[in-house]
Design an enzyme around this catalytic site. Structure first.
Site, PDB file in Angstrom:
ATOM      1  N   THR A  33       0.973   8.090   5.512  1.00 44.17           N
ATOM      2  CA  THR A  33       0.045   7.900   4.399  1.00 44.17           C
ATOM      3  C   THR A  33       0.678   8.255   3.058  1.00 44.17           C
ATOM      4  OG1 THR A  33      -0.863  10.151   4.568  1.00 44.17           O
ATOM      5  CG2 THR A  33      -1.923   8.437   5.888  1.00 44.17           C
ATOM      6  N   ASP A  34       0.014   7.803   2.009  1.00 45.40           N
ATOM      7  CA  ASP A  34       0.440   8.159   0.662  1.00 45.40           C
ATOM      8  C   ASP A  34      -0.360   9.381   0.192  1.00 45.40           C
ATOM      9  OD1 ASP A  34      -2.113   7.197  -0.022  1.00 45.40           O
ATOM     10  OD2 ASP A  34      -1.339   5.302  -0.791  1.00 45.40           O
ATOM     11  N   GLN A  35      -0.238   9.714  -1.065  1.00 42.49           N
ATOM     12  CA  GLN A  35      -0.897  10.910  -1.594  1.00 42.49           C
ATOM     13  C   GLN A  35      -2.421  10.828  -1.504  1.00 42.49           C
ATOM     14  OE1 GLN A  35       0.087  11.765  -5.680  1.00 42.49           O
ATOM     15  NE2 GLN A  35      -0.239  13.946  -5.396  1.00 42.49           N
ATOM     16  N   GLY A  91      -3.959   9.659   1.077  1.00 43.84           N
ATOM     17  CA  GLY A  91      -4.336   9.698   2.482  1.00 43.84           C
ATOM     18  C   GLY A  91      -4.508   8.325   3.102  1.00 43.84           C
ATOM     19  N   VAL A  92      -4.074   7.276   2.383  1.00 46.19           N
ATOM     20  CA  VAL A  92      -4.193   5.894   2.851  1.00 46.19           C
ATOM     21  C   VAL A  92      -2.865   5.481   3.486  1.00 46.19           C
ATOM     22  CG1 VAL A  92      -4.493   3.498   2.082  1.00 46.19           C
ATOM     23  CG2 VAL A  92      -5.917   5.318   1.114  1.00 46.19           C
TER      24      VAL A  92
END
Length: 140
Positions: A15-17, A19-20
């Site tokens: 995930t990215d920052q 949360g995706v």
């Protein structure tokens, strides 16, 4: 038509920052689904490679519909969408634990000789694979 289902628990590293899940991880998930489908069809990709044949991706097409997030589980459904004796198109649908479609699409593959990358006819060189793929493709 055979459909393999692969469950994945979304990992933080995917995930990215926010949360995706980063879009590139869906392609990795498709590979996991494809490998599982091949196994459920009775084959082992490593045996294909040991025989000097590899099956590169020649096209991938994914539509992203809803974000998968850290802490969720997703299920990748994978099937043989089309097959013509030379090219295989696998279909994918990735659904989250709430039943929402996160992504769907396909990848196209051919078999080639590992040392020369010259195309191999699955129908002629891999008759067992040909028979099973003909029987299990979506268009049947």
């Amino acid at each position: 038509m055979k459909i393999a289902e692969t469950k994945i628990d979304v990992r933080y590293a995917e995930t990215d920052q926010m949360g995706v899940v980063h879009h590139s991880n869906y392609i990795v998930w498709c590979e996991l689904g494809r490998t599982k489908l091949i196994k459920e069809l009775g084959f082992d990709y490593s045996e294909l490679e040991a025989a000097g044949i590899v099956s590169p991706v020649i096209n991938i097409d994914l539509d992203y519909k809803f974000p998968a997030r850290f802490g969720e589980s997703v299920t990748i459904s994978t099937w043989v969408d089309t097959y013509d004796g030379l090219r295989v198109v696998y279909g994918y649908k990735i659904i989250n634990q709430n039943g929402q479609i996160c992504a769907h699409g396909s990848s196209s593959h051919v078999c080639v000789k590992k040392d020369s990358f010259r195309p191999v006819s699955i129908k002629k060189q891999l008759p067992e694979w040909h028979e099973v793929y003909e029987k299990n493709k979506k268009s049947n």
